[in-house]
Scaffold this motif. Structure first.
Motif, PDB file in Angstrom:
ATOM      1  N   VAL A   4      43.361  35.362  41.263  1.00 26.91           N
ATOM      2  CA  VAL A   4      42.460  34.411  41.910  1.00 26.91           C
ATOM      3  C   VAL A   4      41.042  34.972  41.866  1.00 26.91           C
ATOM      4  CG1 VAL A   4      44.271  33.518  43.428  1.00 26.91           C
ATOM      5  CG2 VAL A   4      42.837  35.416  44.204  1.00 26.91           C
ATOM      6  N   LEU A   5      40.085  34.091  42.151  1.00 26.40           N
ATOM      7  CA  LEU A   5      38.682  34.499  42.233  1.00 26.40           C
ATOM      8  C   LEU A   5      38.310  34.715  43.690  1.00 26.40           C
ATOM      9  CD1 LEU A   5      36.915  32.130  39.671  1.00 26.40           C
ATOM     10  CD2 LEU A   5      37.534  34.521  39.369  1.00 26.40           C
ATOM     11  N   CYS A   6      37.706  35.850  43.948  1.00 27.37           N
ATOM     12  CA  CYS A   6      37.258  36.134  45.308  1.00 27.37           C
ATOM     13  C   CYS A   6      36.194  35.120  45.714  1.00 27.37           C
ATOM     14  CB  CYS A   6      36.705  37.557  45.396  1.00 27.37           C
ATOM     15  SG  CYS A   6      35.951  37.938  46.990  1.00 27.37           S
ATOM     16  N   PRO A   7      36.371  34.452  46.874  1.00 25.56           N
ATOM     17  CA  PRO A   7      35.363  33.463  47.298  1.00 25.56           C
ATOM     18  C   PRO A   7      34.003  34.072  47.593  1.00 25.56           C
ATOM     19  CG  PRO A   7      37.443  33.165  48.490  1.00 25.56           C
ATOM     20  CD  PRO A   7      37.536  34.474  47.774  1.00 25.56           C
ATOM     21  N   GLU A   8      33.954  35.396  47.780  1.00 20.66           N
ATOM     22  CA  GLU A   8      32.697  36.035  48.145  1.00 20.66           C
ATOM     23  C   GLU A   8      31.912  36.509  46.926  1.00 20.66           C
ATOM     24  OE1 GLU A   8      29.950  37.138  51.054  1.00 20.66           O
ATOM     25  OE2 GLU A   8      31.878  36.124  51.352  1.00 20.66           O
ATOM     26  N   CYS A   9      32.599  37.159  45.969  1.00 23.42           N
ATOM     27  CA  CYS A   9      31.896  37.777  44.830  1.00 23.42           C
ATOM     28  C   CYS A   9      32.360  37.247  43.487  1.00 23.42           C
ATOM     29  CB  CYS A   9      32.065  39.293  44.869  1.00 23.42           C
ATOM     30  SG  CYS A   9      33.789  39.850  44.727  1.00 23.42           S
ATOM     31  N   ASP A  10      33.309  36.300  43.461  1.00 17.93           N
ATOM     32  CA  ASP A  10      33.828  35.722  42.212  1.00 17.93           C
ATOM     33  C   ASP A  10      34.481  36.752  41.302  1.00 17.93           C
ATOM     34  OD1 ASP A  10      33.134  33.161  42.849  1.00 17.93           O
ATOM     35  OD2 ASP A  10      31.183  33.235  41.847  1.00 17.93           O
ATOM     36  N   THR A  11      34.991  37.824  41.886  1.00 22.91           N
ATOM     37  CA  THR A  11      35.698  38.830  41.102  1.00 22.91           C
ATOM     38  C   THR A  11      37.157  38.403  40.928  1.00 22.91           C
ATOM     39  OG1 THR A  11      34.273  40.564  41.977  1.00 22.91           O
ATOM     40  CG2 THR A  11      36.330  41.267  40.978  1.00 22.91           C
ATOM     41  N   GLU A  12      37.704  38.650  39.749  1.00 19.37           N
ATOM     42  CA  GLU A  12      39.109  38.346  39.499  1.00 19.37           C
ATOM     43  C   GLU A  12      39.973  39.430  40.158  1.00 19.37           C
ATOM     44  OE1 GLU A  12      39.988  37.784  35.421  1.00 19.37           O
ATOM     45  OE2 GLU A  12      38.198  36.590  35.002  1.00 19.37           O
ATOM     46  N   VAL A  13      40.825  39.017  41.068  1.00 18.00           N
ATOM     47  CA  VAL A  13      41.690  39.949  41.800  1.00 18.00           C
ATOM     48  C   VAL A  13      43.128  39.472  41.666  1.00 18.00           C
ATOM     49  CG1 VAL A  13      39.915  40.676  43.428  1.00 18.00           C
ATOM     50  CG2 VAL A  13      41.280  38.675  43.947  1.00 18.00           C
ATOM     51  N   ASP A  14      44.051  40.435  41.627  1.00 17.31           N
ATOM     52  CA  ASP A  14      45.479  40.140  41.507  1.00 17.31           C
ATOM     53  C   ASP A  14      46.109  40.087  42.888  1.00 17.31           C
ATOM     54  OD1 ASP A  14      45.305  40.095  38.766  1.00 17.31           O
ATOM     55  OD2 ASP A  14      45.741  42.237  38.551  1.00 17.31           O
ATOM     56  N   ILE A  15      46.944  39.086  43.097  1.00 17.98           N
ATOM     57  CA  ILE A  15      47.700  38.932  44.328  1.00 17.98           C
ATOM     58  C   ILE A  15      49.089  39.537  44.110  1.00 17.98           C
ATOM     59  CG2 ILE A  15      48.590  37.291  46.025  1.00 17.98           C
ATOM     60  CD1 ILE A  15      45.574  37.484  45.926  1.00 17.98           C
TER      61      ILE A  15
END
Length: 595
Positions: free
Chosen positions: A100-111
């Motif tokens: 998903v994309l972090c709503p704060e910094c738009d970084t791609e992060v894995d859940i």
């Protein structure tokens, strides 16, 4: 033991639900600590989880994020299609990694595969949420009985307790060792030190650190799940791991943070300077536009005043012209009527008695020359007044402006013609000459639009006319083109406003076009021999019809065009000069000349 674990989990769930209800935003407009508010739902944190980019959001908010991408982490070796069990399909779905994309910094992060619950809990955010509930207005209710006002809080169970429930909480064997703090003391301290509890063993604090697993554990975890691992108290390893974090922050990230802040400050200063410069330039443009508009308006008023002056001047001129014409018309009409009445009604004696005065008056009227202001052919109708928007008009209030009013009138007597094509032409070839319209001062007009008429007529053949083309150059000059089809003299009429220009009509001499002769030309034997009739041409030809003459005026020569020895007529051509002929032999023979 299992029953106790179940009861503890249910109590923790009820407590979490109560905290979620208490975290709903109220109607109060007081400012809320931003570290206690989720940036997605804009409410107090509910089960705050930390993403790999170190931004915290509610667990439910993370679960509602749209997947950016999904990739399989593993694949089941079971059979495909309908033969696969539901358990295997569920395992395959769980093995998919969601990004998903972090709503704060738009970084791609894995859940994690387990979902948002597998992310680390942000205990600092929970502390901020609880602190926010403490400092908010209004009394806190007891989380157990719901009747009394909360005076204490169990930091282990994270519940608010009234005085009665607090005493009962301390008397119970399972919760007797829990740390209970007064709410007033917590408010005065302004900071919470909540214990971090184990998610597997409720009520147990994470006091140990398993080094092989790099994980904080409780005493029961160390005795069971991590029995063969080296587990140390947290206060023994905090310095090592804290130093790692501290080194990364102080040595690497803090200098970079300062450089980034400095660069950001420079960018902000540049943005401010840009804004100031753009605003100043915009003010200059507006001031310039206002000044220019004022100058244009002043120039417009000046042009209108000039136009009004021209209108009055031309109107007065036409009034004078009209008065003179009316007087002249009255004089001529009265004299004509008197003379006609005298001739029709008067007797011979009456006519003779007034003959002298009548003839003098009629002669005076017939010989009277009217001034040019009468403009008998073309009165001034104002067509010479025009606006030239592209002409420079100097400066007005320091601003250059364009647009002038031209009122110069063409003076037919000052118009000139230029070009050799006005007097010389060649049969079958295009000819040109230029007419230049000028005003009374002899200056060329700056605009076109005059009515120019050019007529070219043969002087001998009146029905022979030449078609002409007049091209307006829009600068006061007109290019006249024509193409004569017959030689001879022509009369060229050049008229402007139905009046002949000076010198019109002109004489145009069109010469015959020389045609290339493919045969042999012979000279006139009579002329080249000095008038000796016995002389003969060097060719064996004869001159039928005798000597017809070449126009040289020899004695005994009739002066007409001659015939060549070959019998063809040399139409309207002259004898070749002796300088280009062969010399006369003693026998009087002349050689032929090849052209």
């Amino acid at each position: 033991s299992l029953q106790k674990l179940t009861m503890s989990q249910s109590e923790e769930k009820e407590t979490t639900e109560k905290e979620m209800v208490s975290s709903e935003p109220g109607p109060k407009t007081a400012s809320v600590n931003p570290r206690a508010v989720c940036s997605v739902c804009k409410r107090l944190y509910r089960e705050p989880k930390i993403l790999p980019c170190l931004h915290t959001f509610c667990s439910d908010c993370i679960g509602q994020l749209e997947p950016f991408s999904a990739s399989p982490r593993g694949r089941s070796n079971g059979p495909e299609g309908g033969g696969r069990s539901e358990e295997a399909a569920e395992k395959d779905r769980a093995a998919v990694s969601v990004t998903v994309l972090c709503p704060e910094c738009d970084t791609e992060v894995d859940i994690p595969q387990s979902g948002p619950a597998g992310l680390s809990t942000d205990h600092l955010a929970l502390d901020e949420v609880f602190l926010e509930t403490l400092v908010s207005d209004g009394p806190l209710g007891c989380d157990l009985c719901g009747e009394g006002s909360a005076e204490s809080r169990c930091e282990v169970c994270s519940v608010n307790l009234c005085e009665f429930c607090c005493q009962a909480h301390r008397r119970q064997k399972r919760t007797a060792s829990h740390s209970v703090q007064a709410v007033a003391e917590l408010k005065a301290r302004g900071r919470l030190c909540r214990p971090v509890l184990c998610s597997l063993h409720p009520g147990q604090q994470l006091r140990l650190f398993c080094q092989p697993c790099d994980l904080s554990v409780c005493l029961e975890c160390a005795a069971t799940l991590h029995r063969e691992h080296r587990c140390c108290p947290t206060h023994d390893v905090i310095d090592h791991h804290g130093d790692q974090i501290r080194e990364l922050v102080s040595v690497h990230l803090r200098p970079r943070l300062e450089r980034l802040e400095e660069s950001l400050q420079k960018v902000e200063i540049s943005q401010e300077n840009l804004r100031v410069r753009v605003d100043a330039t915009a003010n200059e443009i507006r001031a310039f536009a206002r000044g220019y508009a004022s100058a244009v308006e002043a120039h417009c008023l000046s042009l209108l005043r000039r136009l009004e002056e021209l209108r009055v001047q031309r109107r007065n001129h036409l009034h004078l012209q009209r008065a003179q014409l009316e007087q002249a018309l009255l004089d001529v009409r009265g004299s004509v009527e008197f003379a006609e009445r005298l001739l029709s009604c008067g007797s011979d004696a009456e006519i003779l008695s007034v003959k002298g005065v009548t003839l003098r008056r009629l002669t005076s009227l017939a010989e009277r020359r009217y001034g040019p202001q009468l403009a008998a052919v073309a009165p001034d109708d104002g067509c010479s007044i025009c606006f030239l928007p592209g002409e420079p008009a100097g400066e007005v209030e320091g601003y250059p402006v364009v647009g002038v009013i031209s009122s110069r009138t063409v003076d037919v007597n000052r118009c000139t013609t230029e070009g050799e094509g006005l007097h010389q032409g060649m049969e079958g070839q295009q000819g040109h000459f230029t007419l230049v319209c000028r005003d009374s001062r002899g200056e060329q007009l700056s605009q076109g639009g005059e009515h120019v008429l050019v007529s070219i007529v043969h002087k001998e053949k009146k029905n022979c006319t030449v078609e002409t083309t007049v091209a307006d150059s829009n600068d006061g000059s007109y290019i006249v083109s024509y193409k004569p089809e017959e030689p001879g003299e022509y009369s060229v009429w050049v008229c402007v406003r139905s009046q002949h220009v000076k010198g019109s009509p002109f004489i145009l001499n069109v010469k015959r076009k020389f045609r290339l002769h493919s045969g042999t030309f012979h000279c006139c034997s009579f002329c080249s021999s000095g008038g000796a009739k016995e002389a003969r041409c060097g060719c064996p030809g004869t001159m039928p019809g005798g000597f017809k003459g070449c126009g040289h005026g020899h004695k005994g020569h009739p002066g007409k065009h001659h015939w060549s020895c070959c019998g063809s007529t040399l139409e309207k051509s002259e004898c070749l000069p002796q300088s280009i002929l062969a010399a006369v032999s003693p026998r009087g023979l002349l050689r032929t000349v090849e052209l």
